[in-house]
Design a protein around this motif. Structure first.
Motif, PDB file in Angstrom:
ATOM      1  N   SER A 136       0.844  -1.198   0.000  1.00  0.00           N
ATOM      2  CA  SER A 136       0.000   0.000   0.000  1.00  0.00           C
ATOM      3  C   SER A 136       0.879   1.249   0.000  1.00  0.00           C
ATOM      4  CB  SER A 136      -0.913  -0.010   1.226  1.00  0.00           C
ATOM      5  OG  SER A 136      -0.136  -0.165   2.383  1.00  0.00           O
ATOM      6  N   PRO A 137       0.384   2.336  -0.603  1.00  0.00           N
ATOM      7  CA  PRO A 137       1.158   3.563  -0.635  1.00  0.00           C
ATOM      8  C   PRO A 137       1.394   4.082   0.787  1.00  0.00           C
ATOM      9  CG  PRO A 137      -1.101   3.991  -1.290  1.00  0.00           C
ATOM     10  CD  PRO A 137      -0.960   2.510  -1.136  1.00  0.00           C
ATOM     11  N   PRO A 138       2.522   4.782   0.999  1.00  0.00           N
ATOM     12  CA  PRO A 138       2.804   5.300   2.336  1.00  0.00           C
ATOM     13  C   PRO A 138       1.756   6.329   2.764  1.00  0.00           C
ATOM     14  CG  PRO A 138       4.343   6.226   0.734  1.00  0.00           C
ATOM     15  CD  PRO A 138       3.555   5.184   0.005  1.00  0.00           C
ATOM     16  N   VAL A 139       1.321   6.247   4.008  1.00  0.00           N
ATOM     17  CA  VAL A 139       0.292   7.159   4.532  1.00  0.00           C
ATOM     18  C   VAL A 139       0.991   8.436   5.021  1.00  0.00           C
ATOM     19  CG1 VAL A 139      -1.567   7.363   6.204  1.00  0.00           C
ATOM     20  CG2 VAL A 139      -0.964   5.123   5.292  1.00  0.00           C
ATOM     21  N   PRO A 140       0.494   9.610   4.611  1.00  0.00           N
ATOM     22  CA  PRO A 140       1.098  10.845   5.107  1.00  0.00           C
ATOM     23  C   PRO A 140       0.951  10.920   6.637  1.00  0.00           C
ATOM     24  CG  PRO A 140      -0.927  11.312   3.898  1.00  0.00           C
ATOM     25  CD  PRO A 140      -0.604   9.870   3.679  1.00  0.00           C
ATOM     26  N   PRO A 141       1.953  11.481   7.315  1.00  0.00           N
ATOM     27  CA  PRO A 141       1.953  11.454   8.783  1.00  0.00           C
ATOM     28  C   PRO A 141       0.729  12.080   9.433  1.00  0.00           C
ATOM     29  CG  PRO A 141       3.801  12.776   7.905  1.00  0.00           C
ATOM     30  CD  PRO A 141       3.137  12.130   6.750  1.00  0.00           C
ATOM     31  N   SER A 142       0.212  13.169   8.865  1.00  0.00           N
ATOM     32  CA  SER A 142      -0.923  13.833   9.505  1.00  0.00           C
ATOM     33  C   SER A 142      -2.168  12.941   9.440  1.00  0.00           C
ATOM     34  CB  SER A 142      -1.194  15.176   8.835  1.00  0.00           C
ATOM     35  OG  SER A 142      -1.622  14.961   7.504  1.00  0.00           O
ATOM     36  N   ALA A 143      -2.360  12.265   8.267  1.00  0.00           N
ATOM     37  CA  ALA A 143      -3.510  11.384   8.128  1.00  0.00           C
ATOM     38  C   ALA A 143      -3.378  10.204   9.091  1.00  0.00           C
ATOM     39  CB  ALA A 143      -3.630  10.881   6.701  1.00  0.00           C
ATOM     40  N   ALA A 144      -2.129   9.697   9.231  1.00  0.00           N
ATOM     41  CA  ALA A 144      -1.907   8.587  10.137  1.00  0.00           C
ATOM     42  C   ALA A 144      -2.263   9.003  11.553  1.00  0.00           C
ATOM     43  CB  ALA A 144      -0.443   8.133  10.090  1.00  0.00           C
ATOM     44  N   ALA A 146      -5.103   7.463  13.872  1.00  0.00           N
ATOM     45  CA  ALA A 146      -4.808   6.977  15.225  1.00  0.00           C
ATOM     46  C   ALA A 146      -5.725   7.663  16.236  1.00  0.00           C
ATOM     47  CB  ALA A 146      -3.344   7.244  15.575  1.00  0.00           C
ATOM     48  N   ALA A 147      -5.917   8.975  16.050  1.00  0.00           N
ATOM     49  CA  ALA A 147      -6.778   9.725  16.970  1.00  0.00           C
ATOM     50  C   ALA A 147      -8.206   9.179  16.919  1.00  0.00           C
ATOM     51  CB  ALA A 147      -6.760  11.211  16.628  1.00  0.00           C
ATOM     52  N   ARG A 148      -8.658   8.878  15.665  1.00  0.00           N
ATOM     53  CA  ARG A 148     -10.019   8.343  15.538  1.00  0.00           C
ATOM     54  C   ARG A 148     -10.138   6.997  16.255  1.00  0.00           C
ATOM     55  NH1 ARG A 148     -10.307   9.867  10.297  1.00  0.00           N
ATOM     56  NH2 ARG A 148      -9.964   7.771   9.537  1.00  0.00           N
ATOM     57  N   LEU A 149      -9.114   6.165  16.046  1.00  0.00           N
ATOM     58  CA  LEU A 149      -9.128   4.844  16.680  1.00  0.00           C
ATOM     59  C   LEU A 149      -9.163   4.975  18.204  1.00  0.00           C
ATOM     60  CD1 LEU A 149      -6.715   2.537  14.659  1.00  0.00           C
ATOM     61  CD2 LEU A 149      -9.102   2.104  15.301  1.00  0.00           C
ATOM     62  N   ILE A 150      -8.312   5.864  18.694  1.00  0.00           N
ATOM     63  CA  ILE A 150      -8.283   6.077  20.145  1.00  0.00           C
ATOM     64  C   ILE A 150      -9.631   6.589  20.622  1.00  0.00           C
ATOM     65  CG2 ILE A 150      -7.307   7.497  22.007  1.00  0.00           C
ATOM     66  CD1 ILE A 150      -4.620   7.324  20.548  1.00  0.00           C
TER      67      ILE A 150
END
Ligand code: NA
Ligand code: NA
Lengths: 314, 429, 183
Positions: free
Chosen positions: C2-10, C14-18
């Motif tokens: 998969s293409p690398p995920v930009p850090p802000s989206a990651a 993560a914030a959404r998951l948390i």
């Protein structure tokens, strides 16, 4: 040498008429004098240190050096003490004391020391337990049928009460006077000392001096602390415990023996029963409790006690 | 050990660490510094400090009151009191006091009363033109009737820490002082209304209207009757009476007023669980704190010290009252009970004071502490509900505090005010 | 691959998951509290009914309901913090400049994390220590009720971490009102 502090907990009010407290004061006096103040005794009366289980755990942990505890408390860390809940074991105080002070007592204490790290120095009396109630005089086991009896939350007492055809309700000691007054239950079972301590005679009309259980108080000490004392200090503690034990036994048994006088003066109707009736109670109540103890505590413990009881009775 | 205990406690409180955490942390640090006792005493004390059947009455009484609130009971009591006393000068103030007196028979907590009926009445008074800070102050003061008229959470915890008294005995002891507190506040309200010209809420109501309002309030009025009657009649123990009160509230809510829904019950149980948790966490950690004071022999020392000052029971009671009052300025009521009672209660025996009388003076005293600055739980609630400044409300409540202190003085001087009712029902030693 | 995920989206994922974990955690915690509260009421009430209707009572009911209350206390403590239920003296904070007050509150949150971490460790040690003992009525291991303390401490700790920002800013959950109000 450095001064050692011995914290000593018990559950009775700090009053001079309370056997446990009087004994504690005598222990303190003896130990402090005999060790020239090298061992200082601090008494924590009236459950100030903590409740049953907490006190016993304190003894195991060494947070507390010494305590005088009843069988229910001891059972929270050493279940075999429950064998003394087998009803109608002893003929009289002398019989019970012979058994406590016999090789059985020493063996029991050694077993407890190995399993819990608590050394049992002596056994004294918490009074002979009798049934009281507000419904009718109990002259025979038949009269127990259908009564609601308060017990401490303990399966031994449940087995005992139910073997006599009564029903058992577990109610905390602190709520007992209220529960009796309001007839939440018909009766309860306790020793004279406890009946006086909580003024239960105010709420209970009848008492039968059936003496189902000789309840005990044990003098207990943290074994590590004891081992860390000098031989002289150990001697002082052992002697102090003996002095305390004898005061404790005398005061409690005096009350037990004067039960009829004391409680009738307080307005209770006292019923005495003869040996044949006691035997009838024993026949009904002992087998189920022995069966319970065999299963829950172990046949070895039960047999050892019953053998000592038989020997001590002769 | 004692120094660390005290310092950690004061610093923790001052920086605004939750009181429950402050007391636990102070105890932990003291044990670490001492180094002689096992640290396992920390969780052991936390657990055993609240492992008591009697304390179950606390969640149950809170839940029962919450469920009654969800049934719309505040409204029915308010309508009833309004028809009864709304026509007097300062009418809404009297409605406030009387509503709180009735609510006190259902609820065991002054905080709940201040947040519930107290808040409602404060807004009504403000809309009717009462000075805003006075309305808030009166609601705060009236809420302190809650823990004096049974049921009472403070009394449950007091009896837990002092074996000389029973919860049932204390409940009975609170009845007369509770009524006196209501009377004193009503008198104070009357005097203030005269001076400031607050009028009646409405003309006198005909008895027919009063009767109708009474009938609508019957489910609420029956609850205290059932609780007290059940206890003194011996139908159930105090803890059981609280569980029965919950079931009663459920029955009223689902069958009579039909306002309760499963979702509301869920909410009530959750909120009760959290309030219980917050209260009992303080009891748990404060009991570690109090236990350490006992090991330090503080109670013995204070008892001996007071013994050198006087041997007169009345003088002892006043000494204790001043001491507790000062503590009440700075301590929240639950930690105060847990920490102070083991220290003070033995004085009752020592000086031949009736333990119920002694208990009643301390309970009333600490309850008054709920409306004295700087630490006054009820004042905080009223301030946050009203959006008014804490200091202004604290100033406005002063005359009412004086009225309550007058009642306290009477309670100290005349033991019978606390002991006659319990004795009547046989709750004596 | 998969293409690398930009850090802000990651970060936002993560914030959404948390956030989702947080909601589920709060709901589960709440449901547990309500279940235990219901059981407490039911047990004590059942014993009253049992005594009158059937002339018998459950000898273990008292012990169990008592332990449940202790569990409610420790398991509810963290959730209570989310609703701002723990009393604290916040006068000093009100006097400080906002930035300082927030720094102080962040420090307090860390103190709580440390405190409950220690309590959790001690609590597990106590439960292990008491494991061979039995409770008086139910005859279960005495270590089981003691677990309320360490498990509750861990639950609290997790709540503090999840609401860290909220605690610092004094943003609490708001309880729904129970009172239908005066019409
Ligand atoms: Na009340
Ligand atoms: Na105050």
């Amino acid at each position: 040498a450095q001064e050692k502090v011995l914290k000593y907990a018990h559950f009775q009010p700090a009053r001079d008429d309370q056997p446990k407290h009087r004994a504690a004061l005598a222990f303190k006096e003896h130990v402090e004098r005999a060790t020239n103040g090298q061992v200082k005794v601090q008494i924590f009366p009236a459950g100030q240190f903590g409740k049953d289980q907490e006190t016993m755990e304190g003894l195991r942990l060494g947070t507390l050096e010494m305590a005088v505890a009843h069988d229910g408390a001891i059972a929270t860390v050493h279940k075999p003490i429950g064998v003394l809940g087998i009803p109608f074991l002893f003929n009289d105080h002398a019989h019970a004391w012979r058994v406590y002070d016999s090789k059985w007592g020493a063996d029991f204490a050694e077993d407890m020391r190995k399993k819990t790290g608590i050394r049992m120095l002596a056994l004294a009396d918490n009074g002979i337990r009798h049934f009281t109630n507000n419904a009718r005089p109990i002259r025979s086991p038949d009269d127990m049928k259908g009564l609601k009896i308060r017990i401490q939350p303990s399966p031994v007492f449940k087995a005992l009460v139910e073997s006599l055809g009564a029903s058992a309700s577990a109610i905390p000691w602190a709520e007992l006077p209220t529960a009796l007054q309001g007839r939440v239950v018909d009766g309860q079972e306790n020793s004279v000392t406890n009946i006086l301590a909580a003024s239960l005679f105010q709420y209970q009309k009848h008492i039968t001096l059936n003496g189902h259980v000789y309840s005990v108080h044990a003098y207990l000490i943290n074994d590590r602390f004891f081992a860390g004392l000098t031989p002289d200090q150990q001697r002082a503690v052992l002697d102090g415990a003996k002095i305390a034990r004898d005061i404790h036994r005398k005061m409690t048994s005096d009350q037990d023996l004067a039960a009829k006088k004391i409680l009738s003066e307080k307005g209770m109707q006292v019923t005495e029963i003869d040996a044949a009736t006691v035997a009838a109670f024993r026949k009904l109540a002992q087998p189920p409790v022995v069966a319970w103890a065999n299963q829950e505590i172990g046949k070895d413990y039960v047999d050892a006690l019953l053998a000592a009881v038989k020997q001590g009775g002769s | 050990m004692g120094l660390v205990l005290g310092l950690a406690f004061v610093i923790g409180l001052a920086v605004g660490l939750p009181i429950a955490v402050t007391m636990g942390l102070a105890g932990l640090l003291a044990l670490v510094v001492d180094g002689k006792l096992s640290l396992l005493s920390v969780p052991q004390r936390f657990f055993n400090g609240i492992n008591s059947f009697a304390l179950l009455a606390i969640p149950f009484f809170i839940l029962a009151a919450d469920l009654m609130t969800a049934c719309g009971i505040t409204t029915s009591i308010l309508r009833f009191t309004n028809t009864m006393v709304g026509h007097i000068r300062g009418g809404l103030g009297h409605v406030n006091v009387m509503t709180n007196m009735i609510f006190a028979g259902i609820s065991g907590s002054a905080l709940a009363d201040a947040a519930g009926p107290g808040a409602v009445l404060m807004r009504m008074m403000q809309r009717a033109g009462y000075e805003r800070h006075y309305a808030a102050a009166l609601s705060a003061a009236a809420a302190t009737i809650g823990p004096i008229i049974p049921p009472s959470i403070i009394m449950v915890i007091y009896a837990l820490t002092d074996a000389r008294v029973t919860v049932a005995g204390l409940f009975m002891a609170g009845i007369v002082p509770g009524l006196m507190l209501g009377a004193a506040l009503a008198l104070a309200n009357h005097a203030i209304s005269l001076r400031r010209g607050y009028g009646a809420a409405h003309p006198r109501m005909p008895w027919r209207e009063r009767g109708i309002a009474f009938l609508q309030a019957v489910p609420a009025l029956l609850m205290p009757v059932m609780i007290i009657g059940g206890i003194v009649g011996g139908v159930f123990t105090v803890t059981e009476s609280a569980a029965v009160a919950v079931v009663y509230a459920l029955l009223i809510g689902f069958l009579v007023t039909r306002r309760l829904t499963p979702a509301l019950v869920y909410q009530a149980m959750l909120q009760t669980g959290l309030v219980t948790s917050a209260a009992l966490l303080i009891v748990a950690t404060a009991s570690l704190f109090a236990w350490l004071l006992t090991l330090l022999q503080v109670p013995q020392t204070i008892g001996a010290w007071i013994g050198t000052l006087t041997t007169d029971p009345l003088a002892v009671l006043f000494l204790v009252a001043v001491f507790v009052l000062v503590c009440g300025f700075f301590l929240d009521v639950l930690p105060a009970v847990i920490v102070l009672v083991p220290v003070l209660a033995p004085l009752a025996d020592q000086f031949g004071i009736d333990p119920l009388h002694f208990a009643m003076t301390i309970v009333l005293n600490l309850t008054i502490g709920l409306i004295t600055p700087p630490v006054g739980g009820v004042l905080y609630i009223v301030a946050s509900v009203s959006g008014l400044r804490f200091e202004r409300i604290a100033a406005a409540v002063l005359p009412l505090v004086l009225a309550e202190l007058f009642v306290l003085t009477l309670i100290i001087l005349f033991p019978q005010l606390s002991t006659a009712v319990p004795a009547w029902f046989g709750y004596t030693r | 691959m998969s293409p690398p995920v930009p850090p802000s989206a990651a970060r936002s994922r993560a914030a959404r998951l948390i956030g989702r974990f947080d909601r589920a955690y709060m709901r589960a915690n709440a449901a547990l509290i309500v279940a235990m509260m219901s059981a407490m009421v039911a047990l004590v009430f059942a014993n009253v009914v049992g005594r009158y209707a059937f002339n018998r009572s459950l000898i273990w009911a008292e012990e169990l309901s008592q332990y449940l209350m202790v569990w409610v206390t420790f398991l509810g403590a963290g959730l209570a913090l989310r609703y701002g239920r723990h009393v604290a003296m916040e006068m000093l904070q009100a006097l400080l400049p906002a930035a300082l007050a927030q720094a102080l509150r962040a420090g307090l949150a860390l103190v709580m994390v440390g405190f409950f971490l220690i309590v959790a460790v001690l609590g597990f040690q106590l439960a292990a220590f008491a494991w061979p003992q039995e409770t008086p009525a139910m005859n279960i291991s005495a270590g089981i009720p003691y677990l309320a303390v360490p498990i509750g401490a861990l639950a609290f700790l997790l709540h503090v971490l999840l609401m860290f920002g909220g605690y610092v800013a004094q943003r609490y959950e708001v309880a729904e009102s129970l009172d239908p109000g005066v019409e």
